[in-house]
Design a protein around this motif. Structure first.
Motif, short mmCIF file in Angstrom:
data_model
loop_
_atom_site.label_atom_id
_atom_site.label_comp_id
_atom_site.label_asym_id
_atom_site.label_seq_id
_atom_site.Cartn_x
_atom_site.Cartn_y
_atom_site.Cartn_z
N THR A 162 0.97 -1.22 -0.01
CA THR A 162 -0.02 0.15 -0.10
C THR A 162 0.97 1.30 0.04
OG1 THR A 162 -0.25 0.01 2.64
CG2 THR A 162 -1.93 -1.32 1.37
N SER A 163 2.14 1.39 0.64
CA SER A 163 2.78 2.60 0.61
C SER A 163 3.50 2.78 -0.55
CB SER A 163 3.68 2.09 1.65
OG SER A 163 4.86 0.91 1.50
N VAL A 164 3.80 1.57 -1.55
CA VAL A 164 4.34 1.71 -2.55
C VAL A 164 3.21 2.27 -3.69
CG1 VAL A 164 5.03 0.60 -4.93
CG2 VAL A 164 6.02 0.05 -2.49
N GLN A 165 2.05 1.67 -3.48
CA GLN A 165 1.05 2.15 -4.37
C GLN A 165 0.52 3.49 -4.06
OE1 GLN A 165 -0.13 0.30 -7.07
NE2 GLN A 165 -1.56 1.72 -7.66
N GLU A 166 0.23 3.75 -2.78
CA GLU A 166 -0.53 5.20 -2.34
C GLU A 166 0.50 6.43 -2.16
OE1 GLU A 166 -4.26 4.79 -0.44
OE2 GLU A 166 -4.13 2.84 -0.46
N THR A 167 1.75 6.09 -1.68
CA THR A 167 2.59 7.39 -1.48
C THR A 167 3.77 7.37 -2.20
OG1 THR A 167 4.10 6.08 0.04
CG2 THR A 167 2.01 6.86 1.00
N GLY A 168 4.59 6.15 -2.68
CA GLY A 168 5.56 6.45 -3.63
C GLY A 168 6.85 6.99 -2.84
N ASP A 169 6.64 7.16 -1.52
CA ASP A 169 7.70 7.93 -0.78
C ASP A 169 8.57 7.01 -0.34
OD1 ASP A 169 8.77 8.91 1.92
OD2 ASP A 169 7.72 10.71 1.46
N THR A 170 9.78 7.14 -0.60
CA THR A 170 11.07 6.01 -0.15
C THR A 170 10.94 5.75 1.24
OG1 THR A 170 12.14 6.64 -2.07
CG2 THR A 170 13.16 5.56 -0.67
N MET A 171 11.33 6.92 2.06
CA MET A 171 11.12 6.55 3.60
C MET A 171 10.14 5.84 3.94
SD MET A 171 14.13 7.82 4.70
CE MET A 171 15.21 8.77 4.42
N VAL A 172 8.63 6.17 3.70
CA VAL A 172 7.84 5.40 4.07
C VAL A 172 7.84 3.92 3.76
CG1 VAL A 172 5.15 5.10 4.06
CG2 VAL A 172 6.07 7.19 4.00
N ILE A 173 8.38 3.56 2.46
CA ILE A 173 8.28 2.02 2.02
C ILE A 173 9.42 1.62 2.68
CG2 ILE A 173 8.91 0.54 -0.06
CD1 ILE A 173 7.84 3.02 -1.74
N LEU A 174 10.69 2.10 2.80
CA LEU A 174 11.49 1.45 3.73
C LEU A 174 11.40 1.29 5.05
CD1 LEU A 174 14.97 3.44 2.23
CD2 LEU A 174 14.16 0.85 1.80
N THR A 175 10.50 2.17 5.73
CA THR A 175 10.14 1.94 7.07
C THR A 175 9.32 0.81 7.12
OG1 THR A 175 10.28 4.29 7.42
CG2 THR A 175 8.97 2.77 9.09
N ASN A 176 8.32 0.45 6.23
CA ASN A 176 7.64 -0.62 6.32
C ASN A 176 8.20 -1.97 5.84
OD1 ASN A 176 4.66 0.43 6.84
ND2 ASN A 176 5.02 1.47 4.94
N VAL A 177 9.19 -2.04 4.97
CA VAL A 177 10.13 -3.13 4.83
C VAL A 177 10.65 -3.55 6.02
CG1 VAL A 177 12.06 -3.97 3.43
CG2 VAL A 177 10.48 -2.59 2.41
N PHE A 178 11.53 -2.74 6.60
CA PHE A 178 12.17 -2.73 7.97
C PHE A 178 11.23 -3.62 9.16
CE2 PHE A 178 15.79 -0.73 5.70
CZ PHE A 178 16.58 -1.85 6.03
N SER A 179 10.05 -2.95 9.15
CA SER A 179 9.02 -3.35 10.34
C SER A 179 8.71 -4.82 9.86
CB SER A 179 7.71 -2.32 9.98
OG SER A 179 6.80 -2.73 10.95
#
Length: 246
Positions: A204-221
């Motif tokens: 969802t972060s990739v699809q709806e935000t495209g924000d690298t920091m948000v995506i990386l945070t979710n990956v590490f989470s």
């Protein structure tokens, strides 16, 4: 005719919770159900809403486990506090960036439940005074973050710090589990749900935000939750073997 129109409008309003106006027309006007972009967008919205609904109760099993046993033995306050900091910065950043609620709304409920865990840990195992001081300090921290007193550039930088904070919090909990030889009052249900939610959040972060920091945070989470879930499963199997021997 009026009844039919009202029903259609009501259906459209509900559908637009998941679909964009363009995708609604694509599906229900053009009858094109094979549009890949609309499928991805709709799936992301649906997952986002599902995660938000699930997040309302995701840490409740953990809270009830502490409440019923009147102790938070085995749970690291440092880990909980770091987790709470990460969640709060993440939610504040997404809120101020005005990203869709479906992309981050679950963190608001997770923050409430996480601060409750920290409060109960202090209340039962340390002191009532420190428990309330912890709660008040956190509320002040949140107000500062979302009030606009902290610029979006600073929050972006804090998003970058979120990843090491997240990992540090999980490492502390993993080490505590290792030293104790068990996972104490950690709830298997809660961490299983967090693991699944963080996995869905990557999409969802990739699809709806495209924000690298948000995506990386979710990956590490996701990776951090995977380790905790692995520990819970490992120690649970060990406990079952001991019970069988006895």
């Amino acid at each position: 005719m009026n009844s039919t129109t009202s029903t259609y409008n009501a259906f459209k309003q509900i559908a637009l919770l998941v679909l964009t106006p363009h995708c609604f027309d694509t599906y229900f006007t053009d009858l094109n159900f094979l549009d890949k972009q609309c499928f991805a967008a709709s799936l992301s919205k649906g997952l986002g809403i599902g995660i938000i609904l699930g997040s309302v109760l995701v840490k409740l099993p953990q809270i009830m486990k502490i409440y019923n046993s009147k102790t938070a033995k085995g749970i690291s306050l440092t880990s909980v506090s770091l987790d709470l900091t990460v969640i709060s910065i993440y939610a504040s950043y997404n809120y101020l960036k005005q990203f869709p609620l479906s992309a981050w709304g679950d963190t608001a409920f997770l923050a409430i439940q996480t601060v409750a865990i920290g409060f109960l840990l202090l209340y039962y195992d340390v002191s009532v005074l420190k428990a309330f001081a912890y709660l008040i300090t956190y509320l002040i921290f949140v107000v500062i973050l979302v009030s606009g007193l902290v610029s979006i550039d600073v929050l972006w930088t804090l998003q970058g710090i979120n990843i090491p904070l997240l990992l540090a919090g999980r490492i502390i909990q993993v080490y505590a589990n290792y030293c104790n030889g068990n996972t104490g009052q950690l709830s298997a249900v809660t961490y299983a749900l967090l693991f699944l939610g963080s996995l869905a959040r990557i999409f969802t972060s990739v699809q709806e935000t495209g924000d690298t920091m948000v995506i990386l945070t979710n990956v590490f989470s996701f990776l951090a939750n995977l380790v905790i879930v692995g520990q819970i499963a490992y120690y649970w199997k060990g406990e079952q073997k001991i019970k069988k021997i006895k």
